[in-house]
Design an enzyme around this catalytic site. Structure first.
Site, PDB file in Angstrom:
ATOM      1  N   ASN A  37      -4.867  -0.506  -1.575  1.00 46.87           N
ATOM      2  CA  ASN A  37      -3.561   0.305  -1.254  1.00 46.87           C
ATOM      3  C   ASN A  37      -2.988   1.584  -2.362  1.00 46.87           C
ATOM      4  O   ASN A  37      -2.813   3.139  -1.560  1.00 46.87           O
ATOM      5  CB  ASN A  37      -2.131  -0.749  -1.690  1.00 46.87           C
ATOM      6  N   CYS A  38      -3.112   1.592  -3.394  1.00 47.48           N
ATOM      7  CA  CYS A  38      -2.873   2.380  -4.026  1.00 47.48           C
ATOM      8  C   CYS A  38      -3.943   3.897  -4.244  1.00 47.48           C
ATOM      9  O   CYS A  38      -3.740   4.571  -4.658  1.00 47.48           O
ATOM     10  CB  CYS A  38      -3.338   1.619  -5.846  1.00 47.48           C
TER      11      CYS A  38
ATOM     12  N   ILE B 158       3.907 -24.878  -1.402  1.00 48.91           N
ATOM     13  CA  ILE B 158       4.427 -24.008  -0.798  1.00 48.91           C
ATOM     14  C   ILE B 158       4.750 -22.460  -2.509  1.00 48.91           C
ATOM     15  O   ILE B 158       5.214 -22.859  -3.239  1.00 48.91           O
ATOM     16  CB  ILE B 158       4.788 -22.870   0.164  1.00 48.91           C
TER      17      ILE B 158
ATOM     18  N   ASP C 267       4.695  -9.009  -3.633  1.00 54.03           N
ATOM     19  CA  ASP C 267       6.265  -7.667  -2.709  1.00 54.03           C
ATOM     20  C   ASP C 267       6.924  -8.336  -2.614  1.00 54.03           C
ATOM     21  O   ASP C 267       8.236  -8.280  -2.339  1.00 54.03           O
ATOM     22  CB  ASP C 267       5.619  -6.730  -2.341  1.00 54.03           C
TER      23      ASP C 267
HETATM   24  P1  FAD Z   1       0.003  -6.255   0.198  1.00 54.12           P
HETATM   25  O1  FAD Z   1      -1.018  -5.695  -0.480  1.00 54.12           O
HETATM   26  O2  FAD Z   1       1.047  -5.124   1.085  1.00 54.12           O
HETATM   27  O3  FAD Z   1      -0.517  -6.800   1.211  1.00 54.12           O
HETATM   28  C1  FAD Z   1       0.231  -7.557   1.909  1.00 54.12           C
HETATM   29  C2  FAD Z   1      -0.614  -8.401   3.073  1.00 54.12           C
HETATM   30  O4  FAD Z   1       0.166  -9.329   4.006  1.00 54.12           O
HETATM   31  C3  FAD Z   1      -1.333  -7.062   4.451  1.00 54.12           C
HETATM   32  O5  FAD Z   1      -1.923  -6.789   4.243  1.00 54.12           O
HETATM   33  C4  FAD Z   1      -0.050  -7.403   5.515  1.00 54.12           C
HETATM   34  O6  FAD Z   1      -0.273  -7.257   6.518  1.00 54.12           O
HETATM   35  C5  FAD Z   1      -0.689  -8.898   5.493  1.00 54.12           C
HETATM   36  N1  FAD Z   1       1.039  -9.923   6.276  1.00 54.12           N
HETATM   37  C6  FAD Z   1       1.910  -9.559   5.825  1.00 54.12           C
HETATM   38  N2  FAD Z   1       2.848 -10.801   6.976  1.00 54.12           N
HETATM   39  C7  FAD Z   1       1.577 -11.601   6.737  1.00 54.12           C
HETATM   40  C8  FAD Z   1       1.521 -12.563   8.262  1.00 54.12           C
HETATM   41  N3  FAD Z   1       2.529 -13.157   8.515  1.00 54.12           N
HETATM   42  N4  FAD Z   1      -0.056 -13.329   8.747  1.00 54.12           N
HETATM   43  C9  FAD Z   1      -1.285 -12.536   7.860  1.00 54.12           C
HETATM   44  N5  FAD Z   1      -1.373 -11.636   7.144  1.00 54.12           N
HETATM   45  C10 FAD Z   1       0.278 -11.175   6.772  1.00 54.12           C
HETATM   46  N6  FAD Z   1       1.120  -0.243  -7.075  1.00 54.12           N
HETATM   47  C11 FAD Z   1       0.861   0.495  -7.770  1.00 54.12           C
HETATM   48  O7  FAD Z   1       1.110  -0.358  -9.197  1.00 54.12           O
HETATM   49  N7  FAD Z   1       0.455   1.277  -8.553  1.00 54.12           N
HETATM   50  C12 FAD Z   1       0.209   1.672  -7.663  1.00 54.12           C
HETATM   51  O8  FAD Z   1      -0.447   2.904  -8.260  1.00 54.12           O
HETATM   52  C13 FAD Z   1       0.164   1.804  -6.472  1.00 54.12           C
HETATM   53  N8  FAD Z   1       0.228   2.586  -5.387  1.00 54.12           N
HETATM   54  C14 FAD Z   1       0.504   2.200  -4.352  1.00 54.12           C
HETATM   55  C15 FAD Z   1       0.288   3.654  -2.725  1.00 54.12           C
HETATM   56  C16 FAD Z   1       0.691   3.054  -1.514  1.00 54.12           C
HETATM   57  C17 FAD Z   1       0.650   3.458  -0.731  1.00 54.12           C
HETATM   58  C18 FAD Z   1       1.123   1.391  -1.871  1.00 54.12           C
HETATM   59  C19 FAD Z   1       1.513   1.711   0.395  1.00 54.12           C
HETATM   60  C20 FAD Z   1       1.727   0.882  -2.706  1.00 54.12           C
HETATM   61  C21 FAD Z   1       1.427   1.138  -3.501  1.00 54.12           C
HETATM   62  N9  FAD Z   1       1.210   0.716  -5.559  1.00 54.12           N
HETATM   63  C22 FAD Z   1       1.238   0.954  -6.225  1.00 54.12           C
HETATM   64  C23 FAD Z   1       1.915  -0.868  -4.295  1.00 54.12           C
HETATM   65  C24 FAD Z   1       0.847  -2.263  -4.644  1.00 54.12           C
HETATM   66  O9  FAD Z   1       0.027  -1.502  -3.544  1.00 54.12           O
HETATM   67  C25 FAD Z   1       1.667  -3.833  -3.433  1.00 54.12           C
HETATM   68  O10 FAD Z   1       2.425  -3.886  -5.162  1.00 54.12           O
HETATM   69  C26 FAD Z   1       0.796  -4.776  -3.490  1.00 54.12           C
HETATM   70  O11 FAD Z   1      -0.022  -4.866  -2.646  1.00 54.12           O
HETATM   71  C27 FAD Z   1       1.272  -5.704  -3.528  1.00 54.12           C
HETATM   72  O12 FAD Z   1       0.908  -6.830  -2.905  1.00 54.12           O
HETATM   73  P2  FAD Z   1       0.642  -7.730  -1.830  1.00 54.12           P
HETATM   74  O13 FAD Z   1      -0.263  -8.996  -1.815  1.00 54.12           O
HETATM   75  O14 FAD Z   1       2.416  -8.456  -2.138  1.00 54.12           O
HETATM   76  O15 FAD Z   1       1.172  -7.623  -0.344  1.00 54.12           O
END
Ligand code: FAD
Length: 554
Positions: free
Chosen positions: A44-45, A283, A288
């Site tokens: 993502n980053c 669970i 995020d």
């Molecule tokens: P995600 O990585 O978003 O993964 C969640 C996944 O769950 C998604 O792919 C989604 O489709 C899937 N999902 C959701 N609901 C369901 C469901 N019901 N069934 C199946 N799948 C589902 N953080 C930093 O620390 N440094 C950075 O430089 C930085 N840059 C970033 C740049 C961008 C453009 C973005 C968007 C984010 C950035 N971040 C950065 C933030 C970081 O990417 C997030 O904090 C991190 O990805 C969160 O992880 P996560 O697993 O919670 O969510």
């Protein structure tokens, strides 16, 4: 006995970390990873940097493919399948396949929720236009990039000057797109104190970005084809645009947790314990979508960053796979962003946040160089250390400058992780050779300043304090004062530092005195001289340089 079945919802930062750790800890478990989109474990980053073509090859964003996860980790990866409900009594999730629309059930022993967050879209007309975009995943990236690649996209408006907004502005400018940045707050990067964010504003202007601070977008104008052609601002101005990017924050994806009756914390994200278990111990939730214990306050807080998501995923994966494992550490929200030639980073609380949270704190701001000043190429950095006025515990830091900002913020975050004080920072044994640092690193200098304040040796005056009606002594040379007069003062007494001892008689001992210089170093020496001659004196933190950024008018 049936093998343990671990089901994971979300296959990117938190979910993929959980799945791979679970496998490394339990070779026999069935591990099913659901991802509603087409990709797992992407960076993502890195997305803004692919749009800007700093990462030219899109495939480089795919950290691991479903195929690799299947082969190397024997994970049952199911992409384009969305978990739509949790039946906690039956210990099953309901899954909808995108290709057929079929809904089926999958049982679990342990469930890990890592569904991330969704970009906020303000409730206003025009956001439905095809060229009004948010950035969260690869599909968003492809859309934004296809607009940027198209030669008709010449002007963009980015709404929101947080991390993603700033990264997008930088990359759009790199791609030759004239870009305006609109931010509701009167500064960019509102997570930082205003004077620490101001060098970013200078840099943005220097690189041709049109800044609109302290205003909001009130509507998006559409053309006859339903495409955005500009935005209206709350101050009545209008900006033309071929593309609008919204980067105004995210909201945690808590739908599944909420509908299945899991506890949601006061911050609006899923509540978890130190092993990332939700109110249902079978669970887990990470990333995020959850709240973490925030180090400086010890309160649950939303922190949408990749590091915490990855670490929490790893912990949850291990605990789910084995029934035990290490607990999580408080999160400091350590973060960093590059805006052209300037880097800004922070960890823990800022002074503004401390004020909002009613946390007592003091701050010491210094301007230093990233390596020895006499070695060619030394770049300036401003470092602000925020600490508890009682015990000197470091509660936050902000650094802005060129090279070396990353190193300083990580050293301070490390010290904070271990509960370090400014006295600890002042004694850190850091590596030094002229191309890399200074024998007294900017971290040491800031810590010395903080210790001197704590010990009453050299009390500090905040760079944003009102100096109206106060006696102010400027110990810079005539030339320096002429080039950069001190902001926000009625009257200043000028006595260059080297003449101070001889001219003490010109100063009124009965009045409190604020001393200043260029960045606070000579002011400190003057403060020590004056204190030992019985003056009630404070040194202006960061001197005239930081004052110019911090003073916003009385
Ligand atoms: P995600 O990585 O978003 O993964 C969640 C996944 O769950 C998604 O792919 C989604 O489709 C899937 N999902 C959701 N609901 C369901 C469901 N019901 N069934 C199946 N799948 C589902 N953080 C930093 O620390 N440094 C950075 O430089 C930085 N840059 C970033 C740049 C961008 C453009 C973005 C968007 C984010 C950035 N971040 C950065 C933030 C970081 O990417 C997030 O904090 C991190 O990805 C969160 O992880 P996560 O697993 O919670 O969510």
């Amino acid at each position: 006995m049936n093998p343990l079945t671990i089901v994971i919802v979300g296959g990117v930062a938190g979910g993929a970390s959980a799945a791979t750790r679970a496998r490394r800890m339990n070779e026999h478990a069935e591990i099913v990873l659901f991802e509603k989109d087409d990709y797992v474990s992407f960076a993502n980053c890195g997305l803004p940097y692919h749009i800007g073509e700093e990462i030219p090859d899109r495939a480089d964003l795919l950290v691991a493919t479903p195929d690799l996860l299947r082969k190397r980790f024997r994970l049952d990866v199911r992409v384009a399948q969305e978990v739509v409900a949790i039946d906690r009594d039956a210990k099953e999730v309901e899954v909808k396949r995108r290709d057929t629309g079929e809904v089926y059930r999958q049982g679990y022993d342990k469930l890990i929720l890592a569904p991330g967050a969704s970009p906020l879209v303000p409730p206003m007309s025009g956001t439905e236009a095809k060229n009004v975009l948010t950035l969260r995943n690869l599909a968003d990236t492809d859309k934004i990039k296809s607009f940027v690649d198209h030669e008709s996209t010449r002007r963009a408006v980015v709404v929101g000057a947080g991390f993603i907004g700033l990264e997008m502005v930088e990359q759009l400018i790199h791609r030759g797109v004239a870009t305006s940045l609109v931010e509701l707050r009167p500064q960019v990067l509102p997570l930082m104190d205003p004077e620490m964010a101001s060098p970013l504003e200078d840099e943005l202007l220097h690189d041709g970005v049109e800044l609109h601070l302290g205003v909001s977008v009130t509507s998006i104008d559409l053309d006859d084809d339903g495409l955005a052609m500009g935005v209206e601002l709350s101050d009545g101005r209008r900006i033309e645009a071929d593309m609008v990017i919204l980067g105004i924050g995210v909201r945690p994806n808590i739908g599944l947790a909420e509908e299945s009756g899991l506890e949601i914390g006061a911050s609006g994200a899923i509540a978890t314990n130190a092993w990332m278990q939700t109110s249902d111990p079978d669970i887990y939730a990470v990333g995020d979508a959850v709240e973490y214990v925030y180090g400086p306050t010890a309160l649950p807080t939303r922190i949408a960053l990749a590091g915490p998501a990855n670490r929490a995923g790893r912990l949850a994966g291990e605990h789910a796979a084995t029934g035990s494992g290490p607990s999580s550490h408080p999160v400091l929200g350590t973060s960093i962003v590059r805006v052209f030639g300037v880097t800004a980073a922070l960890t823990g609380v800022t002074e503004s946040l401390a004020a909002r949270l009613d946390l007592p704190c003091r701050s010491a701001t210094i301007v230093g160089k990233h390596h020895a000043g006499y070695y060619p190429g030394a770049e300036a950095m401003t470092l602000k250390l925020t600490f508890d006025p009682e015990d000197g515990k470091v509660v936050g830091a902000q650094v802005v400058g060129g090279s070396g900002v990353d190193k300083r913020i990580d050293v301070i975050a490390t010290a904070m992780h271990f509960g370090g004080t400014v006295r600890d920072l002042s004694g850190l044994d850091l590596a030094y050779a002229p191309p890399y640092g200074s024998a007294k690193d900017p971290i040491h200098i800031a810590a010395f300043v903080a210790c001197n304040e704590l010990d009453g040796l050299a009390p500090l005056c905040s760079p944003s304090a009102s100096l109206r009606g106060k006696a102010v002594l400027d110990v810079r040379t005539e030339q320096e004062v002429e080039n950069a007069p001190l902001a926000g003062v009625d009257e200043v007494i000028h006595i260059p530092l080297d003449e101070l001892r001889e001219r003490l008689g010109e100063l009124d001992r009965s009045k409190p005195l604020v001393v200043t210089c260029g960045v606070g170093a000579r002011g400190h020496i003057a403060t020590r001289i004056l204190k030992q001659h019985g003056f009630d004196v404070q040194n202006l933190s960061g001197g005239a340089t930081v004052r110019a950024r911090a003073w916003s008018g009385d």
